[in-house]
Design a protein around this motif. Sequence first.
Motif, PDB file in Angstrom:
ATOM      1  N   LEU A  34       0.800  -1.235  -0.045  1.00 43.07           N
ATOM      2  CA  LEU A  34       0.058  -0.019   0.005  1.00 43.07           C
ATOM      3  C   LEU A  34       1.007   1.311   0.053  1.00 43.07           C
ATOM      4  O   LEU A  34       1.548   1.460   1.008  1.00 43.07           O
ATOM      5  CB  LEU A  34      -0.960  -0.127   1.300  1.00 43.07           C
ATOM      6  N   VAL A  35       0.919   1.991  -1.056  1.00 44.99           N
ATOM      7  CA  VAL A  35       1.602   3.112  -1.204  1.00 44.99           C
ATOM      8  C   VAL A  35       0.998   4.103  -0.554  1.00 44.99           C
ATOM      9  O   VAL A  35      -0.088   4.625  -1.117  1.00 44.99           O
ATOM     10  CB  VAL A  35       1.947   3.847  -2.872  1.00 44.99           C
ATOM     11  N   MET A  36       1.515   4.814   0.471  1.00 43.88           N
ATOM     12  CA  MET A  36       0.897   5.861   1.409  1.00 43.88           C
ATOM     13  C   MET A  36       1.247   7.362   0.390  1.00 43.88           C
ATOM     14  O   MET A  36       0.579   8.072   0.793  1.00 43.88           O
ATOM     15  CB  MET A  36       1.204   6.040   2.748  1.00 43.88           C
ATOM     16  N   ALA A  37       2.407   7.511   0.214  1.00 44.96           N
ATOM     17  CA  ALA A  37       2.751   8.717  -0.339  1.00 44.96           C
ATOM     18  C   ALA A  37       3.857   8.461  -1.436  1.00 44.96           C
ATOM     19  O   ALA A  37       4.844   7.400  -1.234  1.00 44.96           O
ATOM     20  CB  ALA A  37       3.303   9.614   0.761  1.00 44.96           C
ATOM     21  N   SER A  38       4.069   9.079  -2.380  1.00 46.98           N
ATOM     22  CA  SER A  38       5.116   8.951  -3.382  1.00 46.98           C
ATOM     23  C   SER A  38       5.633  10.145  -3.575  1.00 46.98           C
ATOM     24  O   SER A  38       5.112  11.318  -3.453  1.00 46.98           O
ATOM     25  CB  SER A  38       4.459   8.343  -4.708  1.00 46.98           C
ATOM     26  N   GLY A  39       7.171  10.190  -3.902  1.00 51.09           N
ATOM     27  CA  GLY A  39       7.733  11.482  -4.176  1.00 51.09           C
ATOM     28  C   GLY A  39       8.742  11.302  -5.224  1.00 51.09           C
ATOM     29  O   GLY A  39       9.098  10.179  -5.693  1.00 51.09           O
ATOM     30  N   GLY A  88       7.939  -0.005 -12.311  1.00 51.23           N
ATOM     31  CA  GLY A  88       8.154  -1.526 -12.754  1.00 51.23           C
ATOM     32  C   GLY A  88       9.491  -2.046 -12.083  1.00 51.23           C
ATOM     33  O   GLY A  88       9.766  -3.044 -11.564  1.00 51.23           O
ATOM     34  N   GLN A  89      10.431  -1.066 -11.985  1.00 47.17           N
ATOM     35  CA  GLN A  89      11.812  -1.521 -11.258  1.00 47.17           C
ATOM     36  C   GLN A  89      11.699  -1.593 -10.010  1.00 47.17           C
ATOM     37  O   GLN A  89      12.301  -2.530  -9.497  1.00 47.17           O
ATOM     38  CB  GLN A  89      12.994  -0.370 -11.636  1.00 47.17           C
ATOM     39  N   LEU A  90      10.848  -0.803  -9.274  1.00 49.36           N
ATOM     40  CA  LEU A  90      10.520  -0.853  -7.827  1.00 49.36           C
ATOM     41  C   LEU A  90       9.733  -2.443  -7.416  1.00 49.36           C
ATOM     42  O   LEU A  90       9.910  -2.886  -6.755  1.00 49.36           O
ATOM     43  CB  LEU A  90       9.704   0.330  -7.387  1.00 49.36           C
ATOM     44  N   GLN A  91       8.875  -2.635  -8.568  1.00 53.90           N
ATOM     45  CA  GLN A  91       8.039  -3.673  -8.083  1.00 53.90           C
ATOM     46  C   GLN A  91       8.895  -4.881  -8.157  1.00 53.90           C
ATOM     47  O   GLN A  91       8.686  -5.811  -7.555  1.00 53.90           O
ATOM     48  CB  GLN A  91       7.072  -4.071  -9.368  1.00 53.90           C
ATOM     49  N   GLN A  92       9.908  -4.960  -9.171  1.00 56.13           N
ATOM     50  CA  GLN A  92      11.011  -6.009  -8.958  1.00 56.13           C
ATOM     51  C   GLN A  92      11.496  -6.415  -7.698  1.00 56.13           C
ATOM     52  O   GLN A  92      11.996  -7.237  -7.225  1.00 56.13           O
ATOM     53  CB  GLN A  92      11.943  -5.881 -10.110  1.00 56.13           C
ATOM     54  N   ARG A  93      11.501  -5.255  -6.821  1.00 55.45           N
ATOM     55  CA  ARG A  93      12.218  -5.464  -5.426  1.00 55.45           C
ATOM     56  C   ARG A  93      11.118  -5.912  -4.403  1.00 55.45           C
ATOM     57  O   ARG A  93      11.665  -6.080  -3.334  1.00 55.45           O
ATOM     58  CB  ARG A  93      12.825  -4.107  -5.138  1.00 55.45           C
ATOM     59  N   LEU A  94      10.074  -5.842  -4.772  1.00 55.30           N
ATOM     60  CA  LEU A  94       8.973  -5.903  -3.677  1.00 55.30           C
ATOM     61  C   LEU A  94       8.174  -7.329  -4.013  1.00 55.30           C
ATOM     62  O   LEU A  94       7.917  -7.633  -4.976  1.00 55.30           O
ATOM     63  CB  LEU A  94       7.973  -4.824  -3.774  1.00 55.30           C
ATOM     64  N   SER A  95       7.874  -7.736  -2.934  1.00 56.23           N
ATOM     65  CA  SER A  95       7.040  -9.173  -3.283  1.00 56.23           C
ATOM     66  C   SER A  95       5.726  -8.834  -3.257  1.00 56.23           C
ATOM     67  O   SER A  95       4.834  -9.746  -3.487  1.00 56.23           O
ATOM     68  CB  SER A  95       7.339 -10.171  -2.085  1.00 56.23           C
ATOM     69  N   ARG A  96       5.306  -7.813  -2.923  1.00 56.15           N
ATOM     70  CA  ARG A  96       3.927  -7.518  -3.043  1.00 56.15           C
ATOM     71  C   ARG A  96       3.610  -6.552  -4.268  1.00 56.15           C
ATOM     72  O   ARG A  96       4.464  -5.666  -4.373  1.00 56.15           O
ATOM     73  CB  ARG A  96       3.272  -6.998  -1.724  1.00 56.15           C
ATOM     74  N   LYS A  97       2.213  -6.701  -4.558  1.00 53.57           N
ATOM     75  CA  LYS A  97       1.917  -5.662  -5.749  1.00 53.57           C
ATOM     76  C   LYS A  97       1.754  -4.182  -5.343  1.00 53.57           C
ATOM     77  O   LYS A  97       1.011  -3.794  -4.413  1.00 53.57           O
ATOM     78  CB  LYS A  97       0.621  -5.911  -6.415  1.00 53.57           C
ATOM     79  N   ILE A  98       2.343  -3.104  -6.098  1.00 56.63           N
ATOM     80  CA  ILE A  98       2.369  -1.976  -5.655  1.00 56.63           C
ATOM     81  C   ILE A  98       1.037  -1.530  -5.701  1.00 56.63           C
ATOM     82  O   ILE A  98       0.480  -1.683  -7.138  1.00 56.63           O
ATOM     83  CB  ILE A  98       3.298  -1.117  -6.274  1.00 56.63           C
ATOM     84  N   PHE A  99       0.337  -0.820  -5.006  1.00 61.55           N
ATOM     85  CA  PHE A  99      -1.132  -0.354  -5.076  1.00 61.55           C
ATOM     86  C   PHE A  99      -1.098   1.211  -4.509  1.00 61.55           C
ATOM     87  O   PHE A  99      -0.792   1.481  -3.745  1.00 61.55           O
ATOM     88  CB  PHE A  99      -1.791  -1.295  -4.135  1.00 61.55           C
ATOM     89  N   PHE A 100      -1.832   1.939  -5.627  1.00 65.63           N
ATOM     90  CA  PHE A 100      -1.695   3.350  -5.338  1.00 65.63           C
ATOM     91  C   PHE A 100      -3.060   3.911  -4.696  1.00 65.63           C
ATOM     92  O   PHE A 100      -3.346   4.949  -4.702  1.00 65.63           O
ATOM     93  CB  PHE A 100      -1.700   3.981  -6.662  1.00 65.63           C
ATOM     94  N   GLY A 101      -3.928   2.863  -4.575  1.00 66.78           N
ATOM     95  CA  GLY A 101      -5.211   3.435  -4.035  1.00 66.78           C
ATOM     96  C   GLY A 101      -5.524   4.123  -2.852  1.00 66.78           C
ATOM     97  O   GLY A 101      -6.285   4.735  -2.661  1.00 66.78           O
ATOM     98  N   HIS A 102      -4.506   3.707  -2.208  1.00 68.25           N
ATOM     99  CA  HIS A 102      -4.636   4.601  -0.735  1.00 68.25           C
ATOM    100  C   HIS A 102      -3.693   5.844  -0.630  1.00 68.25           C
ATOM    101  O   HIS A 102      -3.347   6.296   0.070  1.00 68.25           O
ATOM    102  CB  HIS A 102      -4.360   3.679   0.239  1.00 68.25           C
ATOM    103  N   ARG A 103      -3.025   6.120  -1.877  1.00 69.67           N
ATOM    104  CA  ARG A 103      -2.017   7.246  -1.763  1.00 69.67           C
ATOM    105  C   ARG A 103      -2.679   8.737  -1.690  1.00 69.67           C
ATOM    106  O   ARG A 103      -3.560   8.863  -2.259  1.00 69.67           O
ATOM    107  CB  ARG A 103      -1.428   7.261  -3.228  1.00 69.67           C
ATOM    108  N   GLY A 104      -2.289   9.117  -0.395  1.00 73.51           N
ATOM    109  CA  GLY A 104      -3.108  10.523   0.040  1.00 73.51           C
ATOM    110  C   GLY A 104      -1.941  11.667  -0.426  1.00 73.51           C
ATOM    111  O   GLY A 104      -2.445  12.887  -0.195  1.00 73.51           O
ATOM    112  N   ILE A 105      -0.729  11.585  -0.712  1.00 74.68           N
ATOM    113  CA  ILE A 105       0.106  12.448  -0.838  1.00 74.68           C
ATOM    114  C   ILE A 105       0.904  12.176  -1.927  1.00 74.68           C
ATOM    115  O   ILE A 105       1.521  10.914  -2.135  1.00 74.68           O
ATOM    116  CB  ILE A 105       1.038  12.631   0.524  1.00 74.68           C
ATOM    117  N   VAL A 106       1.144  13.267  -2.570  1.00 75.43           N
ATOM    118  CA  VAL A 106       2.221  13.288  -3.778  1.00 75.43           C
ATOM    119  C   VAL A 106       2.954  14.425  -3.525  1.00 75.43           C
ATOM    120  O   VAL A 106       2.655  15.419  -3.307  1.00 75.43           O
ATOM    121  CB  VAL A 106       1.746  13.351  -5.161  1.00 75.43           C
TER     122      VAL A 106
END
Lengths: 393, 366
Positions: A34-39, A88-106
């Motif tokens: 669950l991505v909470m913020a992205s920068g 996509g590159q980040l996804q390759q490091r994570l065992s869980r699927k990146i999900f932006f639905g809860h991102r509240g902050i950019v």
Amino acid sequence: MKPSAIMMRCILILTVSAMLTGCWDRKEIDELALVMASGIDMTDDDQIELTLQIALPTGMPGLLQGSAKGKPVMAISVKGSNAHELIGQLQQRLSRKIFFGHRGIVIIGESFARHGIDQVLDTLLRFPESRYNSYILTTQGASAKEILQLPYHMELIPAIGMKTMQAAKYSTATKIDEFLNSVSTHEIQPYTAAIRRTKMQEGESGFEIDQTAVYLDNKLVGYLSGKHLKAFRMMHDQAKRLKLAIKIEPEKKFTKGTLTVDILHFEKNIRTFVDAGGSLQAEVSVRANSRVSANDTTLNLSKTADLTRAESALSQELHDMIAGMISQTQDEFKSDVVGFGKALHTQHPEEWKKLKSGPWLEAYPKMSVRVNAELRIVRVGRTQESGHLLEER
Amino acid sequence: MKITGLQLFWMILIMEVGMTLVMTLTPGVQAAGQDLWISILIAGCIAMLIAWIVTNAAHLHPGQDLIRLSQTILGSVFGKIVVVVYLVQWYTIIPIVLRQFTDVINIMIMPETPKLAVMIVMVLLISYAAYYGGIVSIARCSEMLGPIVVLMIVLVLLTSLNNVDVRNLLPVFVDNGAQAILKGALPSASYLGHCVEYLMLAAFLYQPEKGKPYVYWAVGGATFLVLVAMTMTLTTISVHMSPRLWYPFFEMTRKISLFGFIENLDPLTIITWVASVFIKLAVYLFIAAYGTAELLGIKNWRNLVLWIAPVIVAFALLPKNVTQATSNYLLNYWVPVAMPVNMIGLPLLLLVVGKIRQRRNGAGSS
């Protein structure tokens, strides 16, 4: 009905309902990052760096469990040349699927914002799961990565703290759709709140959202702060509960000579004029009602003469704030963040057709703006004179 | 197979509201900008005109559906040609609507689900409705779904009220001008003109000669809902963003945020959308099957439903992408051909010729 027909119907209904569950798009909570913020930042070698702040549900202390096993968030980042590939590159490091639905902050890093933000905008819009209700922030004096890595003790997840601060409107707050909207028109230039590092307590740093980043088209041009930011917020309908403090008289024996009022009601009116020669003028009229919240002067506000004096001094202060803010946007930023373009568009639509594609950007810094400000004190609080003054009689 | 006037009302209302709202908002804004509300008013007038022509034409010979009506009025050969023109419309719109439905579901909520799966679910459903109950079960469904759809839309609009900024509608008229506003009216008018199906449906009414007010109310109600909803969408997501989005009405729902916990109401609009598409597809599937059977003299129209259903799935898979399915069909066939010919031209022809013949017959017999 024959039993076989009933059977057929049952099977049909079962097949249909089985398909309706949307199996292909099911998202189990324990399979998601669950991505909470992205920068997003620009590095020194002109690459893009994407940082995601991801919530880790296993790190959250449960109500009964008491203490957390680990940190409830992680911030990871990656560098590259294309914002979308980075995910996509980040996804390759994570065992869980990146999900932006809860991102509240950019968060947009200052370096990236000064360079131009075109690349991010498309990423913001196209995902089905990205929400327009997210807030957009610009960093000041730090990179988005640094901000996202800062610890914040009041909330388990720092991004939630940022979101709450924005939602409470302690400062300017811009949602993604408003931002995209202002990027796509010249009627008003984009702005976001600015976030920066600050000291929280001994040896610990946190973040602070106390300024406003001003853009011109897609580039960051500067920050509004202090009195000018206050004036800016008033012009954007956030005047309620703002405080205005002025020094009315010199410091005396018991008093510092300052009077503070809270704004109760604020209305603004922008009128624009186009001369026969095509030169532009604008008149900003503001009227405010206020309540005295602190009177550290010798004035007795129950007396008409004193009240008038206070009101005129306050009106002058209000005028100076707003005029100062407008001239800062004209001279320093050359960016119409106040939205004179919108007023021009509604009041002189024919003229606007000529201006909107570009000439307006040139014309705005040269436009002469008059400001009329009137501030009235409608409530003086519970005391007449300053309470602590010695009786002089 | 008989339906009541109220069922007819809901059927037409749902068919028009959901589809118009979702499919025609973007082309409308692209043409008319913030003056879209004027466009919708014009579109409503056009739709009312269509409703007037269609109901009057249908009432020339109450109890006859389009296939018999056109042959009664225009004679066997010309009548059949007219019916073929309509069959083209019916057979092309089913795959297109099915495809639009799938695209919306794919774009807005389920990006990973294969198109075929979404389509098959819908086709199974409409075939079931059309096959078993025919128009009666479809009518009952609309009577039940209708109030829910309206309620959902009203709910979405009420919760969006705090996002409205009326200044987005300014300045009125000057930016776009009359021509653009008219152009913006056409897509919506073509969708609101779906009351042309009354030509087929009137024959199923218990009292075919009393169908008029239900059609008018349905068109009027649909226009009103669309007008309010589209204007609100424009005032919430502004004229600059709306033309760039595929489905601005859904985006408005995504912006809803009340008291910090009422959020993400997009399922409500999805319900509206699915219900609207379901009724529309089922009605079209039924009249296509029934009409073809009647034209070709096939006894059991039900079998045709089973033949048509797989074909429409195949055709729905044909368009390469959203643009082809949505914009090209709407702007290249539906607006320039279907609206002037099928919705206005032919019904008007039926009406005029029918009136003349009636008068002549009346004069001859008296």
